[in-house]
Design a protein around this motif. Structure first.
Motif, PDB file in Angstrom:
ATOM      1  N   LEU A 550      46.478  44.579  39.477  1.00  0.00           N
ATOM      2  CA  LEU A 550      46.725  45.423  40.643  1.00  0.00           C
ATOM      3  C   LEU A 550      47.512  44.663  41.699  1.00  0.00           C
ATOM      4  CD1 LEU A 550      46.302  48.138  42.029  1.00  0.00           C
ATOM      5  CD2 LEU A 550      44.147  47.252  42.967  1.00  0.00           C
ATOM      6  N   GLY A 551      47.210  43.362  41.837  1.00  0.00           N
ATOM      7  CA  GLY A 551      47.975  42.555  42.781  1.00  0.00           C
ATOM      8  C   GLY A 551      49.431  42.463  42.393  1.00  0.00           C
ATOM      9  N   TYR A 552      49.710  42.381  41.105  1.00  0.00           N
ATOM     10  CA  TYR A 552      51.107  42.337  40.657  1.00  0.00           C
ATOM     11  C   TYR A 552      51.798  43.672  40.919  1.00  0.00           C
ATOM     12  CZ  TYR A 552      55.189  42.096  37.657  1.00  0.00           C
ATOM     13  OH  TYR A 552      56.480  42.119  37.192  1.00  0.00           O
ATOM     14  N   ALA A 553      51.055  44.773  40.682  1.00  0.00           N
ATOM     15  CA  ALA A 553      51.670  46.087  40.831  1.00  0.00           C
ATOM     16  C   ALA A 553      51.763  46.532  42.284  1.00  0.00           C
ATOM     17  CB  ALA A 553      50.864  47.121  40.023  1.00  0.00           C
ATOM     18  N   ASN A 554      50.776  46.127  43.118  1.00  0.00           N
ATOM     19  CA  ASN A 554      50.664  46.678  44.466  1.00  0.00           C
ATOM     20  C   ASN A 554      50.826  45.637  45.562  1.00  0.00           C
ATOM     21  OD1 ASN A 554      50.322  48.997  46.038  1.00  0.00           O
ATOM     22  ND2 ASN A 554      48.121  48.596  46.326  1.00  0.00           N
ATOM     23  N   GLY A 555      50.948  44.366  45.169  1.00  0.00           N
ATOM     24  CA  GLY A 555      51.077  43.312  46.156  1.00  0.00           C
ATOM     25  C   GLY A 555      49.811  43.184  46.979  1.00  0.00           C
ATOM     26  N   ILE A 563      39.041  48.479  43.776  1.00  0.00           N
ATOM     27  CA  ILE A 563      39.534  47.199  43.268  1.00  0.00           C
ATOM     28  C   ILE A 563      40.392  46.559  44.344  1.00  0.00           C
ATOM     29  CG2 ILE A 563      40.889  46.039  41.481  1.00  0.00           C
ATOM     30  CD1 ILE A 563      40.315  48.404  39.644  1.00  0.00           C
ATOM     31  N   GLU A 564      40.045  45.358  44.747  1.00  0.00           N
ATOM     32  CA  GLU A 564      40.811  44.618  45.748  1.00  0.00           C
ATOM     33  C   GLU A 564      41.908  43.847  45.034  1.00  0.00           C
ATOM     34  OE1 GLU A 564      41.736  43.661  49.620  1.00  0.00           O
ATOM     35  OE2 GLU A 564      40.119  44.965  48.930  1.00  0.00           O
ATOM     36  N   PRO A 565      43.192  44.075  45.342  1.00  0.00           N
ATOM     37  CA  PRO A 565      44.273  43.383  44.625  1.00  0.00           C
ATOM     38  C   PRO A 565      44.314  41.890  44.944  1.00  0.00           C
ATOM     39  CG  PRO A 565      45.158  44.621  46.475  1.00  0.00           C
ATOM     40  CD  PRO A 565      43.703  44.981  46.385  1.00  0.00           C
ATOM     41  N   LEU A 566      44.750  41.117  43.955  1.00  0.00           N
ATOM     42  CA  LEU A 566      44.940  39.677  44.137  1.00  0.00           C
ATOM     43  C   LEU A 566      46.435  39.443  44.357  1.00  0.00           C
ATOM     44  CD1 LEU A 566      43.583  36.858  44.089  1.00  0.00           C
ATOM     45  CD2 LEU A 566      44.206  36.731  41.673  1.00  0.00           C
ATOM     46  N   ALA A 567      46.801  39.164  45.588  1.00  0.00           N
ATOM     47  CA  ALA A 567      48.213  39.115  45.953  1.00  0.00           C
ATOM     48  C   ALA A 567      48.933  37.900  45.377  1.00  0.00           C
ATOM     49  CB  ALA A 567      48.339  39.123  47.478  1.00  0.00           C
ATOM     50  N   GLN A 568      48.207  36.914  44.845  1.00  0.00           N
ATOM     51  CA  GLN A 568      48.859  35.695  44.350  1.00  0.00           C
ATOM     52  C   GLN A 568      49.725  35.962  43.118  1.00  0.00           C
ATOM     53  OE1 GLN A 568      46.103  32.490  43.762  1.00  0.00           O
ATOM     54  NE2 GLN A 568      44.983  32.900  45.650  1.00  0.00           N
ATOM     55  N   VAL A 569      49.457  37.040  42.387  1.00  0.00           N
ATOM     56  CA  VAL A 569      50.179  37.339  41.155  1.00  0.00           C
ATOM     57  C   VAL A 569      51.363  38.234  41.488  1.00  0.00           C
ATOM     58  CG1 VAL A 569      50.020  38.259  38.818  1.00  0.00           C
ATOM     59  CG2 VAL A 569      48.015  37.221  39.901  1.00  0.00           C
ATOM     60  N   GLY A 570      52.570  37.763  41.180  1.00  0.00           N
ATOM     61  CA  GLY A 570      53.735  38.576  41.482  1.00  0.00           C
ATOM     62  C   GLY A 570      55.000  37.981  40.903  1.00  0.00           C
ATOM     63  N   GLY A 571      56.087  38.720  40.989  1.00  0.00           N
ATOM     64  CA  GLY A 571      57.392  38.242  40.567  1.00  0.00           C
ATOM     65  C   GLY A 571      57.449  37.898  39.092  1.00  0.00           C
ATOM     66  N   ALA A 574      54.574  37.888  35.733  1.00  0.00           N
ATOM     67  CA  ALA A 574      54.097  39.011  34.921  1.00  0.00           C
ATOM     68  C   ALA A 574      53.798  38.597  33.499  1.00  0.00           C
ATOM     69  CB  ALA A 574      55.136  40.142  34.932  1.00  0.00           C
ATOM     70  N   ALA A 575      54.641  37.739  32.907  1.00  0.00           N
ATOM     71  CA  ALA A 575      54.446  37.349  31.514  1.00  0.00           C
ATOM     72  C   ALA A 575      53.144  36.583  31.335  1.00  0.00           C
ATOM     73  CB  ALA A 575      55.630  36.504  31.038  1.00  0.00           C
ATOM     74  N   VAL A 576      52.865  35.690  32.269  1.00  0.00           N
ATOM     75  CA  VAL A 576      51.634  34.901  32.166  1.00  0.00           C
ATOM     76  C   VAL A 576      50.418  35.788  32.376  1.00  0.00           C
ATOM     77  CG1 VAL A 576      50.357  32.937  33.083  1.00  0.00           C
ATOM     78  CG2 VAL A 576      52.846  32.845  32.954  1.00  0.00           C
ATOM     79  N   ALA A 577      50.476  36.677  33.364  1.00  0.00           N
ATOM     80  CA  ALA A 577      49.351  37.589  33.611  1.00  0.00           C
ATOM     81  C   ALA A 577      49.126  38.499  32.420  1.00  0.00           C
ATOM     82  CB  ALA A 577      49.604  38.404  34.871  1.00  0.00           C
TER      83      ALA A 577
END
Length: 776
Positions: A550-555, A563-571, A574-577
């Motif tokens: 969700l953090g990747y999709a919603n920042g 669900i509280e997004p985890l903002a650390q995942v982004g850009g 995606a492949a690692v997540a």
């Protein structure tokens, strides 16, 4: 000049393995085989096998055309060649592994009978794991009976519940043990149409009878067989080699601590049938067969009498087949007694010489050899912990290397001691492995304190990251899946490669997992299966993955569906997540899939799918290990099919059956390396080393306690016979072998002080006996 391949049984005795080696090699060199003909050596340990190969290459120029085998494997091949492959299968259905699954299949039907009440009580809960444990114990026990009590099994197969002592007298089995005879009878009856006569005891008897009828042996059997460095063998094996010696040349190079006849100095001397005596009589009383044991201290060496029973039994049995007169007639150039000479230049050498010459302790202190306080050939060290023992050992080895480097300069007689000249033996190397790696692995190559080392005998299931991970995965239905445990799986290169996660990605994955609040459990269903439903899915792995995705999709936006997004995942993350999400999904799927019971055939297919789902070869060693796993799995499936065992069983049965085959010892395992060798104290591994170190010699740890079953008749009082294997007697003789195999230094240490209050703690009783002897 033609080579001497005259059939016969030749026994060569020596107190030093290098003398046995040189004598055998000289005989082989003077009597070479035909071109392309192989020499056959029989040994009982991988250490002796490697030492022979290295020695042959050094002394004969090359090690080729040599086949080194275990005696049991060689004899089974000889049985097949003499009796024919139709009479002797490639693998006996009464071997330990096949027999385990035959027992697994048969036990439930037998438990209803009154004779099997003790087994029914043990298996009353219906647990497959308990049934497997019992079947493995029974299969191992019957395997021992086939070697050491073949006459019992012959009577049991006829329906007689009796035992037979060494004098041939039969006695009824104790009431609580009658089921053993009934179970063997049932096994033979169930196999009446499928290899009933292919047990080792049956085949051996047919083999002896066939050779006794003057049959002509197959040309494929080697013309010369060398049994090397063995200090204990079943009578059955010696009998088979003695029968082969009628038409083949059998050379037995036997380590013998004493050049005089010492078979009468230990109790049980009246139980042997051999009348021939290979060695000269005692120099302190001639024939000791009638000397009372309370007077024996005046005629023999105390350590030889206290520790030598296992070797005594073997040498006495060897006398039955060793005809010295025939050897001198047919092989006049062969020296059969190659003992060392001289009183010994150090304290260690004097002790070894006293054992060799069977010298008792002199009652007058003035008549004993003088002691040099500067003599450091035998050193005892007391420590506060196993870690400290290894640290002391490291310091002592550095001192020995430095001292010998000074005395080994050009022009000096003594060569310097190298790390490869040192062996360190411990009661259980698995317990010492972490301390060894911590102490000896702390200094890099090039550091003056660096000592190269290698650890042998470590269990593959504990040392190989891939096998440790597979063992964990096969326990997945009952695992809590802590954050640290699941992250450890990704540290295994084969698993990380399967999901496309690189070593550089791991720190980032660890940071995400921690920030997402992952603690334990895969999902809510997993916690419910562990009877922890009230915990819900909060802080489970699926909970964390939803936050990451969700953090990747919603920042850093607002929460969605609680669900509280985890903002650390982004850009570009995606492949690692995504790879981490696939990994967690795969764990969830296999957690559910492994919870089912399956038949062995179904488990075989599932195990291959599991291996494919989690592991991808990253290097040659992983590829070899995965291939070995597949071969072990196939072997288990073949055993189950041969036993007609097709019951659905839980994953725990698959795990123990599959991974248990990986830890089996073989002659192909590496033992000798270029550095210090650490290994477990094991019989028939007393190779000559300049420095022998015995570490962990604590009271209670050595001699090791036997954990045999209560129904093991070989271990019960009144049932023992000469030649039987015993863990404590093995360890006593092993101590004697270790003492005799040291050439320059013997290092002994134990935890002699409590780490809590500094109180004194006793050493092993064998160490105490050695110290008492040195003080006498």
């Amino acid at each position: 000049m033609s080579s001497n391949f005259t059939p016969g049984f030749l026994a060569i005795h020596s107190d030093r393995m290098e003398h046995l080696r040189d004598t055998v090699f000289a005989w082989l060199r003077d009597n070479p085989p035909l071109p392309l003909e192989q020499e056959t050596f029989l040994v009982q340990s991988n250490g002796v096998a490697e030492w022979l190969k290295v020695s042959m290459a050094e002394r004969l120029g090359v090690c080729s055309g040599v086949r080194i085998m275990l005696p049991a494997r060689f004899l089974w091949g000889a049985y097949r060649q003499v009796l024919g492959p139709q009479a002797v299968p490639r693998r006996s259905p009464y071997d330990r592994e096949p027999l385990t699954w035959r027992l697994m299949q048969m036990l439930p039907a037998l438990l209803e009978q009154d004779d099997f009440a003790p087994l029914a009580f043990f298996l009353k809960d219906g647990s497959f794991e308990r049934r497997l444990q019992l079947a493995q114990k029974l299969a191992d026990l019957y395997d021992q009976y086939q070697v050491y009590r073949a006459n019992w099994l012959a009577r049991w197969a006829d329906g007689d519940a009796v035992t037979i002592d060494v004098r041939g007298q039969a006695s009824p089995l104790p009431d609580g043990q009658v089921w053993q005879a009934r179970l063997w009878y049932a096994l033979r009856a169930a196999g009446s149409g499928d290899g009933a006569q292919s047990g080792r005891a049956d085949v051996h008897q047919q083999f002896i009878e066939r050779l006794g009828s003057s049959c002509t042996l197959d040309a494929d059997l080697p013309r010369r067989i060398v049994l090397f460095g063995v200090s204990s063998l079943p009578y059955q094996t010696l009998e088979a080699l003695g029968a082969l010696a009628r038409q083949r040349q059998v050379i037995v190079a036997a380590p013998n601590p004493c050049q005089h006849y010492w078979g009468d100095i230990i109790s049980g001397r009246e139980l042997f049938r051999a009348q021939r005596r290979h060695q000269r009589p005692s120099p302190h009383g001639g024939d000791l067969s009638t000397t009372p044991f309370e007077q024996m201290h005046a005629h023999c060496h105390p350590l030889l009498a206290g520790w030598g029973r296992q070797g005594r039994d073997f040498l006495r049995m060897l006398d039955e087949f060793d005809d010295v007169q025939s050897t001198q007639r047919d092989f006049p150039s062969l020296r059969v007694d190659v003992f060392s000479e001289g009183p010994g230049a150090s304290l260690l050498g004097q002790v070894q010489a006293a054992i060799r010459d069977m010298q008792p302790v002199h009652p007058e202190p003035e008549a004993r050899p003088p002691y040099d306080p500067a003599d450091a050939s035998i050193r005892f060290h007391v420590a506060h912990s196993a870690q400290r023992e290894v640290e002391i050992l490291h310091d002592q080895l550095l001192t020995i290397f430095a001292r010998n480097a000074e005395t080994g300069k050009p022009g000096q007689a003594a060569a310097p001691v190298r790390p490869r000249d040192v062996i360190v033996m411990v009661p259980d190397v698995d317990k010492f492995a972490p301390a060894i790696r911590a102490v000896f692995g702390q200094h890099r190559s090039g550091d003056a304190r660096h000592i190269p080392f290698d650890i042998a005998d470590v269990s593959a299931r504990r040392s190989s990251p891939l096998l440790v991970a597979l063992d964990w995965l096969l326990r997945l239905p009952r695992q809590r899946c802590l954050q640290s445990e699941v992250r450890d799986l990704l540290d295994v290169p084969a698993i990380a490669a399967r999901f496309g996660i690189t070593e550089q990605d791991l720190p980032r994955v660890a940071q995400w997992v921690d920030a997402a609040g992952v603690r334990w459990g895969l999902d809510g269903k997993h916690r419910e299966a562990l009877d922890l439903r009230p915990a819900g899915e909060q802080n489970a792995w699926m909970f964390g993955m939803r936050r990451m995705l969700l953090g990747y999709a919603n920042g850093a936006g607002t929460h969605f569906d609680d669900i509280e997004p985890l903002a650390q995942v982004g850009g570009l993350d995606a492949a690692v997540a995504g790879a981490l999400a696939r990994f967690v999904d795969t764990l969830i799927f296999w957690r559910q899939d492994l919870a089912r019971s399956r038949t062995p055939a179904e488990w075989g297919a599932a195990a291959l799918r599991l291996q494919e789902a989690f592991f991808k070869t990253t290097d040659e060693s992983d590829g070899l290990l995965l291939t070995k796993l597949q071969m072990a799995l196939q072997s288990w499936l073949e055993d189950c099919a041969a036993a007609r065992f097709g019951e659905p069983v839980p994953v725990a049965v698959l795990r123990e059956a599959w991974l248990g085959l990986i830890d089996e010892k073989s002659l192909h395992q590496r033992f000798i390396s270029g550095g210090v060798t650490f290994c477990t104290l094991m019989p028939m591994r007393a190779l000559p080393y300049r420095v022998v170190c015995l570490v962990g010699m604590n009271d209670g740890d050595f001699p090791r306690r036997s954990h045999g079953a209560d129904f093991d008749l070989l271990a019960l009082p009144g049932f023992a016979q000469p030649g039987d294997r015993s863990r404590r007697e093995d360890d006593r003789y092993l101590m004697l072998e270790a003492l005799l195999s040291a050439r320059d230094h013997l290092h002994v240490s134990w935890v002699g002080r409590s780490v809590r209050d500094n109180s004194t703690q006793p050493p092993s009783v064998l160490v105490a006996q050695l110290r008492d002897y040195l003080k006498a």
